[in-house]
Design a protein around this motif. Sequence first.
Motif, PDB file in Angstrom:
ATOM      1  N   LYS A 299      34.376  34.148  25.443  1.00 52.11           N
ATOM      2  CA  LYS A 299      33.302  33.440  26.278  1.00 52.11           C
ATOM      3  C   LYS A 299      31.951  33.561  25.415  1.00 52.11           C
ATOM      4  O   LYS A 299      31.496  34.611  25.115  1.00 52.11           O
ATOM      5  N   LEU A 300      31.287  32.454  25.324  1.00 52.79           N
ATOM      6  CA  LEU A 300      30.148  32.419  24.683  1.00 52.79           C
ATOM      7  C   LEU A 300      28.980  32.095  25.560  1.00 52.79           C
ATOM      8  O   LEU A 300      29.154  31.327  26.208  1.00 52.79           O
ATOM      9  N   THR A 301      27.866  32.692  24.985  1.00 58.69           N
ATOM     10  CA  THR A 301      26.682  32.347  25.596  1.00 58.69           C
ATOM     11  C   THR A 301      26.155  31.071  24.866  1.00 58.69           C
ATOM     12  O   THR A 301      26.798  30.715  23.738  1.00 58.69           O
ATOM     13  N   ASP A 302      25.023  30.306  25.483  1.00 60.50           N
ATOM     14  CA  ASP A 302      24.613  29.305  24.729  1.00 60.50           C
ATOM     15  C   ASP A 302      23.939  29.454  23.490  1.00 60.50           C
ATOM     16  O   ASP A 302      24.083  28.728  22.577  1.00 60.50           O
ATOM     17  N   GLU A 303      23.405  30.622  23.254  1.00 59.57           N
ATOM     18  CA  GLU A 303      22.844  30.994  21.849  1.00 59.57           C
ATOM     19  C   GLU A 303      23.917  31.169  20.867  1.00 59.57           C
ATOM     20  O   GLU A 303      23.961  30.515  19.755  1.00 59.57           O
ATOM     21  N   ALA A 304      25.223  31.574  21.427  1.00 61.53           N
ATOM     22  CA  ALA A 304      26.312  31.757  20.537  1.00 61.53           C
ATOM     23  C   ALA A 304      26.812  30.439  20.010  1.00 61.53           C
ATOM     24  O   ALA A 304      27.134  30.069  18.751  1.00 61.53           O
ATOM     25  N   PHE A 305      26.778  29.474  20.989  1.00 67.32           N
ATOM     26  CA  PHE A 305      27.006  27.850  20.650  1.00 67.32           C
ATOM     27  C   PHE A 305      26.095  27.491  19.453  1.00 67.32           C
ATOM     28  O   PHE A 305      26.670  26.921  18.717  1.00 67.32           O
ATOM     29  N   VAL A 306      25.048  27.604  19.613  1.00 66.60           N
ATOM     30  CA  VAL A 306      24.019  27.231  18.607  1.00 66.60           C
ATOM     31  C   VAL A 306      24.226  27.914  17.472  1.00 66.60           C
ATOM     32  O   VAL A 306      24.239  27.035  16.273  1.00 66.60           O
ATOM     33  N   GLN A 307      24.347  29.039  17.497  1.00 68.97           N
ATOM     34  CA  GLN A 307      24.603  29.952  16.064  1.00 68.97           C
ATOM     35  C   GLN A 307      25.727  29.528  15.449  1.00 68.97           C
ATOM     36  O   GLN A 307      26.035  29.408  14.197  1.00 68.97           O
TER      37      GLN A 307
END
Lengths: 488, 354
Positions: free
Chosen positions: A399-407
Motif C-alpha cells: 500500500k503505497l503513499t504518493d510519496e512512495a510512488f515518486v520515490q
Amino acid sequence: MISAVKVNAGYEGKKVLNDISLSISKGKMTGIIGPNGSGKTTLMKVLNGTHPMNGGEVLIKGKRLQDYSAKELARVIAVLPQHAESSFDFTVREVVELGRYPFYKGLLKAASAYDEQVVNEAMELTGVQGFAHKNINQLSGGEQQRVMLAKALAQEPEILLLDEPTNHLDLSYQMKLMDLLKKWIFSKELTVVAILHDLNIASLYCDEIILLDEGSVKADGQPRAIMNQDLLQDVYDTNLTRQEHPSTPSPLIAPVPEMDAQEKTIQSIELTASKELMVFSSPFPLKTLSSALIGGGFQWASTFVNRHVDKNYYIDDAHNEYKDYLQQRQFDPHDTIGMMTAARLEDAGVVSIQEKDFSLLIAATAGTGNAVDAAQSWIRKEEDVTIGTINIWIFIESKLTDEAFVQAMMTATEAKSSALREHEVLDPVTKTMATGTSTDSLCIASTQSGTHTMYAGTITLLGKAIGKGVYEAIGQAIENYRKRMALC
Amino acid sequence: MHKLSIRKYSKSKLYFSYAALFILLAAALVLGISIGSVSIPLFHVVQILGAEIFHYPLPKEIDSSTVSIIMQIRFPRVLLAMLVGFALALAGTAFQGLLKNPLADPYTLGVSSGSSLGAVIVLFFGLQLPGIGNFTLPVVSIVAGFLTLVGVISFARLVQRNLSVETIILAGILCSSFLGALISLLIALSGEELRQIIGWLLGSVSMRGWPYVSLIAPFLAAGLLMLLTSARELNAMSFSQSDAKSIGVDVKKHTTIVLLGASLLTGSAVAVSGTVGFVGLVIPHIGRMIWGVDHRQLLPLSMLLGGVFLVLVDLLARTIIAPTELPIGVLTAIIGSPVFAIIFIQHRRKRVTT
C-alpha cells in the motif's frame, strides 16, 4: 458582520449548540459544514432569529439580535430555504413579491413603484421573469430554487443565509448557483453564509469554512486548512482522502469505501506475450504512476500493454492511434496503461522478488540504439533523435503513499542508469556513459493491498528491492538482445 | 411593454370581477326579495327599496302590505343570507390560507361546534337570559364559540409553544369531536325540543328579522377588517410558515389575529343561522381558481361570491317545493357539491393540458 459569543441553544431537554462562538466577515462566503446532527441548521436558525437562544449573544452589524424587530431583521438577513412547495398555486411573481414584505408601510402595506422595480430586477437577475405568471408548483426543482433566490434578493439583504442550497440540484445548477452567489458577493457586497453538505463545493467556493461537530465549532478557517484529511476523518468518522484539484488551488476530499475482502496479490497478474504485444492483465485495478503514452500520471488500470512497433513508426497523433489500436483489440483505453517500443519483446527481462512485507514483479524491454547521457543531452541536435526505448514495468504488492510512488520512480531510474553503465552502453554522440534513452518510459503499479509503505527510497526495503530488480531486468534485456545479435 | 400589458390585463380583470360580483349580488338580492309565496314584480321591489332607503316617493299602486312583506320579512331574510354567506366564505378563505390546508373550512377548528353546543343548550333547557330575551340563543352561541377558540388555542399552546399549523388543526379536531359528542348526547336526551334542535342544526335564515341582521353585522365588519389588515401576512403564511418568519412576519401575532377574526365570523354566522356547510369549504376554492392566491383580493372577492351563492340557495330552498322550506344547510351541499365537482374536474383538466 455576524458574531456569536458562547451561544447555547436546543430543543426540549436536548442541548444542540454548545457555547458556540464565531464571527463571520463581511463580503465573504462562509460555509458551515459538519455531520448530521452537528447543529448546522439550528445555528442557522439562531442566527436569523427563528430559534431561541438559551444563553449567549448574537450581534448582527454590531447590534444585538434581540434588539431587532422582525421586519428590521428581514431587511438585513434573507434566508434561502430548502424547499419552495406550497399547498396553493402561487404565481412566481407573487412569491418574489413576498420578499418586499419587510419594506411595506402603513396599515394596508401598499407597494411602491420602487418595490415593483426591485421585484423586477430580482427576477431578471435570477432569470425567472420568463415564467413570472406561472404557478410555482409547476416548476422544476432548479427553477423553484431560482424563484426563492429572487425572493431573497427582493429583500435587498446584506446577509444571505442558505440552508443546503445545492440540495436537489443537478451538478450544473449547483455550479451555476454558487457562481451566481460569488458574483453577487462582489457586485452587491453581499455576505453569504451557507450550510453545505458537499465538502468539495465548500472547498471550491467558500472563503471561510466553519466545521461543526456535536454542537461546537471544531475548526474554522480557510478551506486549505479545514479540508484536512485527519480532521475531517475524525469528525465524519469515515475514511477520507484529500487531493488537490487539478486546476484550482482548492483541496478536494474523496470518501474511501471499506475495501472488499478480495485478495489482491501480484500472483494474480497474468502475462501474455507475442511478437507484437506484451500484456499484463490483473483481475483488479492497480493504482499507477507512469509516463506512459496511454494512461500517464496517476491512474487506476488493470491492463498494461507494451506494444512493439516498427522502428519506422511515425504518426503525428500517436495518442489517438494507440487508443484506436487498443479498442480494436478489446482493451478499454481508460483501464489501460500503454507504452510503445521498437525493441523486440522476446528480449524482455522479467524479475520477481518476494519479501516478507511485499512482492515485486519487474519487467523491462530495452533498445539501446539511441542511448543518451542525460547530462550531455543538450549537445545533441534535434535530428540526432532516433528510436530506442527502455520501458520499465514495476508491479508492487503493497500500500503505497504518493510519496512512495515518486520515490519508486527515482529509485528505478537510478537503477536503470546503473545497469546501462554496468553494460557499458555508450552515448553514440558524446561517447560518454549513457543514463537512458531519449524516449524511456516507466510505470509503477501498486495493488494498494497488504502492508503500508510510506517511502520507497533506497534506504527502505522496498527501494532496495526495486533497485535490485530493475537493475537485473534491464541487464537481462540487454544481454538477451546482445545474444540474439551475436547469433545473427 | 409585454410585462406591462399583462399587469394591465390582470388589473382590469380584477375591476371587472368586482363590478360583475356587485351586479350579481344586487340581482340576487332583488330576485330573492321578489320571489316567494306572494310574488312581487321586480320593478316594485326596486321602487320599494328606493323609497325605504333613499326616501324616493312610493308609487300609489303599491300597497302597504307589500311594503311590510318586503321590509319586515324578505329583505332582512335575504340580507341575513348574504351576510352569513359573506362571513362563511371569508372565514373559510382565511382558515384555508392560515392552515395551509385546502381541506380546512370554518368548522375545522371546532368553533362552530362550540357555537352549536351553546345554541343546543339554550334550546334544550329553554333558557332565557335576563335582559336579552330572544337574543339568548345567538349571544350564548357566539360566546360559546369564542370560548371554544380560546380553549383550542390554549390547548395547542400547551402541546407546542410556537402554535404550529399541525397542532392547531389537531387541537381543533379534538375539540370538535368532543363538543360534537356532547351535542349528540343532548339530542339523544331531548324530547319535544328535538325538532327544534335538529331544525336549527340543519341551518336556516328564515324568520330571523332585523335583530339578527344587526347582530351579525358588527362581527362581520370586525372580522373583515382583521382579515384584510393581515392579508399580506396571510399570503406569506400560506406560502410557508417558516418562510414567513424569515421575511419579517410576526407569525404569532398574525396567526392570532386571523384565528380570532375568522372565528368571530364563524361563530356569528353559526349563531344566527345554524350550521350551513359547504360555503366555507368550496367558495374559497372557486375564488382561488378564478382569481389566484393573493388574499388581498381573494378575501373580498370570495366574500362577495359567498354572498351571491347563499342568497340564491336560500331562494331555491324556500321555492323548490313551496310551501315547504328546505333547510338551507342541506341544500347548499346538495347543489354545491356536484357543481364544484364539475368545476374542479374541468379546472384540473385544463391545468394538465396546458
